[in-house]
Design an enzyme around this catalytic site. Sequence first.
Site, short mmCIF file in Angstrom:
data_model
loop_
_atom_site.label_atom_id
_atom_site.label_comp_id
_atom_site.label_asym_id
_atom_site.label_seq_id
_atom_site.Cartn_x
_atom_site.Cartn_y
_atom_site.Cartn_z
N HIS A 43 0.83 -1.21 0.00
CA HIS A 43 0.00 0.00 0.00
C HIS A 43 0.86 1.25 0.00
CE1 HIS A 43 -3.46 -2.45 0.42
NE2 HIS A 43 -4.26 -1.51 0.91
N HIS B 244 0.76 -1.97 9.38
CA HIS B 244 2.14 -2.39 9.12
C HIS B 244 3.14 -1.93 10.19
CE1 HIS B 244 1.62 -4.19 5.13
NE2 HIS B 244 0.81 -3.21 4.84
#
Length: 265
Positions: A160, A220
Amino acid sequence: MVSSVNMASLDVIVDKLVVLWRIPAVRQKFPWSFLLISIAGSVLKELELVPQTYFSSSKNALNVYFVKVSWGWTLLLLTPFLLLSNASFNRSVSFLARRLLSLVVATAVWYVCTETFFYIEDVTGSCYENSLKVDYKDFTSKAVCRRAGFHWVGYDISGHSFILAYSALFIMEEIAPMSSLNTTSLSGLPRKVLSLLYIALNLIMIIWVWMFTCTSVYFHDPSHKFLGTICALLGWYLTYRVWYLKPMSPGLPPQRHPKEQKPHA
């Protein structure tokens, strides 16, 4: 009458966006803002200073309908824009074909990077059932593990962070011709289509930056996001700041209309 009013409204929006992108500091600092957002967002996430919101869920509409297919959205809007804007400078088939190669190169960068991320996650990971490692030789990849209903843990470089930053930088470079293009010289329909595409590309860029920020503060590990962002910056820099300056390349987007160029002595 209504059509002329609508066109005038589009012109006002386009002019304001063009003025913004003509500011040197905006173009110069925009790429590095992703690094700043990634680092700042990671700090906020690790310190748990950002409350949970609608965007902290991966099921939010922008993620599902835009980010998951972000490269598709980028190409869908940028391909016709690139053709229309570049054709306003030079209509030769060879020039347009060369410029279209920038889409091919960018897609290759996207594909190689994302596949590399998947490979790294596979070779560094293991399959788990809850917190227990699953010792089955068949579970050698994330895809196989998840299909079996288990959980894969590996070094997950943020796709992403990469794709959102890279898409935004790619768009920033390719919309540059609008800063020196006189759209009033175009006929009605091409002018309207070009203006709408330009506005849409700026809007999609805002979405990419916003979702990049959400990724930074909600998802993340810090190093995963940092590496994804670095890969995006490298992909952009090595093409638009290094390779595209060379003769054997797709070349940079045209920046000045031929009619505005001074004739050679």
